[in-house]
Motif scaffolding. Structure first.
Motif, mmCIF file in Angstrom:
data_model
loop_
_atom_site.group_PDB
_atom_site.id
_atom_site.type_symbol
_atom_site.label_atom_id
_atom_site.label_comp_id
_atom_site.label_asym_id
_atom_site.label_seq_id
_atom_site.Cartn_x
_atom_site.Cartn_y
_atom_site.Cartn_z
ATOM 1 N N MET A 1 44.401 47.777 -82.197
ATOM 2 C CA MET A 1 45.599 47.113 -82.710
ATOM 3 C C MET A 1 46.712 47.203 -81.665
ATOM 4 O O MET A 1 46.986 48.283 -81.141
ATOM 5 N N LEU A 2 47.338 46.068 -81.355
ATOM 6 C CA LEU A 2 48.378 46.028 -80.332
ATOM 7 C C LEU A 2 49.621 46.800 -80.757
ATOM 8 O O LEU A 2 50.199 47.568 -79.996
ATOM 9 N N ILE A 3 50.051 46.610 -82.013
ATOM 10 C CA ILE A 3 51.276 47.236 -82.504
ATOM 11 C C ILE A 3 50.983 47.876 -83.855
ATOM 12 O O ILE A 3 50.464 47.225 -84.762
ATOM 13 N N SER A 4 51.317 49.141 -83.980
ATOM 14 C CA SER A 4 51.181 49.831 -85.263
ATOM 15 C C SER A 4 52.566 50.108 -85.817
ATOM 16 O O SER A 4 53.485 50.470 -85.075
ATOM 17 N N LEU A 5 52.718 49.945 -87.109
ATOM 18 C CA LEU A 5 54.016 50.120 -87.755
ATOM 19 C C LEU A 5 54.334 51.602 -87.910
ATOM 20 O O LEU A 5 53.538 52.365 -88.460
ATOM 21 N N ASP A 6 55.473 52.013 -87.401
ATOM 22 C CA ASP A 6 55.928 53.393 -87.530
ATOM 23 C C ASP A 6 56.613 53.550 -88.890
ATOM 24 O O ASP A 6 57.731 53.082 -89.093
ATOM 25 N N GLU A 7 55.943 54.220 -89.802
ATOM 26 C CA GLU A 7 56.447 54.360 -91.172
ATOM 27 C C GLU A 7 57.405 55.536 -91.337
ATOM 28 O O GLU A 7 57.827 55.837 -92.454
ATOM 29 N N ASN A 8 57.767 56.197 -90.253
ATOM 30 C CA ASN A 8 58.599 57.393 -90.346
ATOM 31 C C ASN A 8 60.098 57.098 -90.302
ATOM 32 O O ASN A 8 60.904 58.036 -90.270
ATOM 33 N N TYR A 9 60.457 55.843 -90.299
ATOM 34 C CA TYR A 9 61.869 55.478 -90.398
ATOM 35 C C TYR A 9 62.301 55.507 -91.865
ATOM 36 O O TYR A 9 61.478 55.646 -92.779
ATOM 37 N N LEU B 1 58.224 42.809 -78.316
ATOM 38 C CA LEU B 1 58.970 42.167 -77.233
ATOM 39 C C LEU B 1 58.608 42.782 -75.889
ATOM 40 O O LEU B 1 58.366 42.073 -74.904
ATOM 41 N N GLN B 2 58.552 44.118 -75.837
ATOM 42 C CA GLN B 2 58.270 44.801 -74.586
ATOM 43 C C GLN B 2 56.826 44.600 -74.130
ATOM 44 O O GLN B 2 56.539 44.621 -72.935
ATOM 45 N N LYS B 3 55.915 44.417 -75.058
ATOM 46 C CA LYS B 3 54.502 44.258 -74.714
ATOM 47 C C LYS B 3 54.131 42.825 -74.355
ATOM 48 O O LYS B 3 52.986 42.544 -74.015
ATOM 49 N N GLY B 4 55.080 41.902 -74.441
ATOM 50 C CA GLY B 4 54.807 40.546 -73.982
ATOM 51 C C GLY B 4 54.483 39.554 -75.072
ATOM 52 O O GLY B 4 53.951 38.476 -74.772
ATOM 53 N N VAL B 5 54.790 39.879 -76.328
ATOM 54 C CA VAL B 5 54.634 38.881 -77.389
ATOM 55 C C VAL B 5 55.753 37.862 -77.216
ATOM 56 O O VAL B 5 56.939 38.200 -77.271
ATOM 57 N N ILE B 6 55.384 36.615 -76.992
ATOM 58 C CA ILE B 6 56.360 35.558 -76.722
ATOM 59 C C ILE B 6 56.240 34.502 -77.803
ATOM 60 O O ILE B 6 55.257 33.757 -77.859
ATOM 61 N N CYS B 7 57.230 34.445 -78.671
ATOM 62 C CA CYS B 7 57.265 33.448 -79.746
ATOM 63 C C CYS B 7 58.315 32.403 -79.391
ATOM 64 O O CYS B 7 59.497 32.728 -79.269
ATOM 65 N N SER C 1 63.373 53.174 -93.799
ATOM 66 C CA SER C 1 63.005 52.019 -94.623
ATOM 67 C C SER C 1 62.026 51.135 -93.860
ATOM 68 O O SER C 1 61.906 51.230 -92.634
ATOM 69 N N ARG C 2 61.339 50.287 -94.588
ATOM 70 C CA ARG C 2 60.401 49.359 -93.953
ATOM 71 C C ARG C 2 61.131 48.381 -93.048
ATOM 72 O O ARG C 2 60.627 47.980 -92.003
ATOM 73 N N SER C 3 62.331 48.004 -93.448
ATOM 74 C CA SER C 3 63.116 47.080 -92.637
ATOM 75 C C SER C 3 63.375 47.654 -91.248
ATOM 76 O O SER C 3 63.257 46.957 -90.235
ATOM 77 N N VAL C 4 63.726 48.936 -91.185
ATOM 78 C CA VAL C 4 63.981 49.584 -89.891
ATOM 79 C C VAL C 4 62.669 49.744 -89.121
ATOM 80 O O VAL C 4 62.640 49.597 -87.894
ATOM 81 N N SER C 5 61.569 50.033 -89.816
ATOM 82 C CA SER C 5 60.265 50.116 -89.155
ATOM 83 C C SER C 5 59.912 48.794 -88.499
ATOM 84 O O SER C 5 59.324 48.761 -87.412
ATOM 85 N N LEU C 6 60.272 47.686 -89.151
ATOM 86 C CA LEU C 6 60.005 46.367 -88.578
ATOM 87 C C LEU C 6 60.842 46.123 -87.331
ATOM 88 O O LEU C 6 60.404 45.449 -86.401
ATOM 89 N N ARG C 7 62.045 46.667 -87.307
ATOM 90 C CA ARG C 7 62.862 46.549 -86.090
ATOM 91 C C ARG C 7 62.158 47.253 -84.922
ATOM 92 O O ARG C 7 62.117 46.747 -83.801
ATOM 93 N N ASP C 8 61.649 48.434 -85.197
ATOM 94 C CA ASP C 8 60.906 49.179 -84.180
ATOM 95 C C ASP C 8 59.721 48.362 -83.686
ATOM 96 O O ASP C 8 59.480 48.234 -82.467
ATOM 97 N N ALA C 9 58.960 47.788 -84.619
ATOM 98 C CA ALA C 9 57.781 47.005 -84.250
ATOM 99 C C ALA C 9 58.163 45.765 -83.455
ATOM 100 O O ALA C 9 57.452 45.367 -82.513
ATOM 101 N N ALA C 10 59.282 45.133 -83.827
ATOM 102 C CA ALA C 10 59.734 43.946 -83.098
ATOM 103 C C ALA C 10 60.091 44.294 -81.663
ATOM 104 O O ALA C 10 59.798 43.535 -80.723
ATOM 105 N N TYR C 11 60.721 45.447 -81.463
ATOM 106 C CA TYR C 11 61.062 45.883 -80.112
ATOM 107 C C TYR C 11 59.797 46.110 -79.289
ATOM 108 O O TYR C 11 59.704 45.686 -78.133
#
Length: 408
Positions: A1-9, A24-30, A11-21
């Motif tokens: 799996m390229l990105i795993s969600l860090d559930e230790n934040y 971005l750094q790993k080269g996902v280009i939308c 809230s889920r919303s903040v975990s998604l911010r972490d995953a989005a970062y």
């Protein structure tokens, strides 16, 4: 799996911010705006320290703690969050990046369309190196390009250009020694779809232009930012070794669609004989929503020769002036920071950068250099304070005068 969600934040919303970062750094280009992330909850204090420790140098957590304490934030909450996250280890966010396996297969359409490219080169007393530059360009696999050279040398060697008739070359002679004026002038006089900005002390491979064009076509981008290295065979830094959203714009190796200059204007001539003109232009592009892709295939060797060019016209280093009476940092740096981020953040920027920028550039990053630089800064603080005040006052004048940006 390229990105795993860090559930230790918190809230889920903040975990998604972490995953989005991470994405971005790993080269996902939308490229589609349909992928906007809706964030409903703000991160907690502990969330912020967790994020810092995961993705940045470990010293930043301590620096942020100090700043927040001096900013009169709740000390109990800050210390609690700081120590609660002390076990967090830094993550190599650039490991296992996105690999675009079909890049070569699906990026060649633009080569068939064959848009015209203009390679733009300002030069100043560097004929020895410019000769190699033109040799490299004459060997390019992509052929529909011309070269615009803005020569500011004294004297201009016209015979040099008559000997280089293997490429479509246009010579522009400029008496004023002004880098950004030279680039702007070449852009205005070019009739090409794409402008490829280049330096006169660089070497490139035969597929250099082709690699830039493939990149903008594949990612439907407007800018392809190439990679610059100072020595032959040097390893490409991890964050520039794969395709990702560009976080820099190097005017010694970047392909830009002509429409970009129509949208954001040309280079700001407030940066003449100073630093950060390319950074400011890149920031304007980012704020305008222009897609800039970091392109690992479009590499150049930047020789960084000791004479001629910007080294002759002004300061090469943003934080290390030529003599002790000069303003520090170079005023254009504060002009940029204050213009886009405000005076409060500019003062914070100075407090974080100046104490560690005292030593010569070649000692940067050496063991113990940061501590030694800080000690020297504290011992000679009155001198550095005078330099900083000089720079601040000059930047204030630049801000009052306003940007010097022409438009196509």
């Amino acid at each position: 799996m390229l990105i795993s969600l860090d559930e230790n934040y918190s809230s889920r919303s903040v975990s998604l911010r972490d995953a989005a970062y991470v994405a971005l750094q790993k080269g996902v280009i939308c490229s589609s705006k349909d992928y906007a992330l809706v964030l409903t909850e703000s991160p907690s204090v502990q969330d912020n320290y967790r994020f810092l420790r995961k993705f940045f140098n470990k010293s930043w957590a301590t620096i942020v703690l100090i700043i927040r304490l001096f900013s009169l934030c709740n000390p109990f909450e800050e210390f609690k969050a700081f120590f609660a996250t002390r076990h967090i280890r830094k993550v190599d966010v650039f490991s296992r990046p996105v690999i675009y396996d079909n890049f070569m297969e699906n990026s060649g359409g633009i080569l068939e369309e064959s848009p015209k490219v203009s390679v733009i080169i300002p030069t100043l007393n560097r004929y020895k190196y410019l000769k190699d530059v033109l040799t490299d360009l004459s060997q390019q696999t992509y052929q529909n390009f011309d070269v615009l050279i803005c020569d500011q040398s004294e004297p201009v060697d016209r015979d040099f250009y008559q000997k280089n008739d293997s490429i479509d070359l246009k010579l522009i002679i400029q008496e004023e020694k002004a880098l950004w004026k030279a680039r702007n002038r070449c852009i205005k006089e070019s009739d090409s779809d794409y402008l490829l900005l280049f330096d006169d002390d660089s070497r490139v491979e035969p597929d250099w232009i082709e690699s830039h064009l493939r990149c903008v076509h594949y990612f439907k981008a407007e800018i392809s930012s190439g990679v610059s290295m100072s020595t032959v065979g040097a390893k490409v830094p991890g964050n520039y070794s794969f395709f990702r959203r560009g976080d820099q714009l190097d005017t010694g190796n970047v392909l830009i669609h002509r429409d970009v200059f129509r949208k954001v204007g040309l280079f700001d001539r407030q940066f003449e004989k100073q630093r950060m003109g390319d950074g400011e232009f890149g920031l304007r592009c980012f704020l305008s929503g222009i897609v800039n892709i970091s392109n690992p295939l479009a590499q150049r060797i930047h020789l960084k020769v000791s004479s001629g060019g910007l080294r002759q016209m002004g300061s090469w280093d943003a934080f290390r002036p030529k003599n002790i009476l000069s303003p520090r940092p170079i005023p254009s740096v504060l002009y940029l920071v204050r213009k886009y981020f405000g005076n409060a953040r500019a003062r914070l920027f100075l407090s974080l950068t100046m104490p560690f920028s005292v030593l010569p550039y070649h000692l940067k990053g050496k063991t113990g250099s940061g501590v030694f630089s800080l000690v020297v800064f504290l011992l000679l603080f009155p001198v550095f304070l005078i330099q900083i005040i000089k720079s601040w006052n000059i930047a204030s004048g630049m801000l009052r005068k306003g940007a010097l940006i022409e438009h196509l």
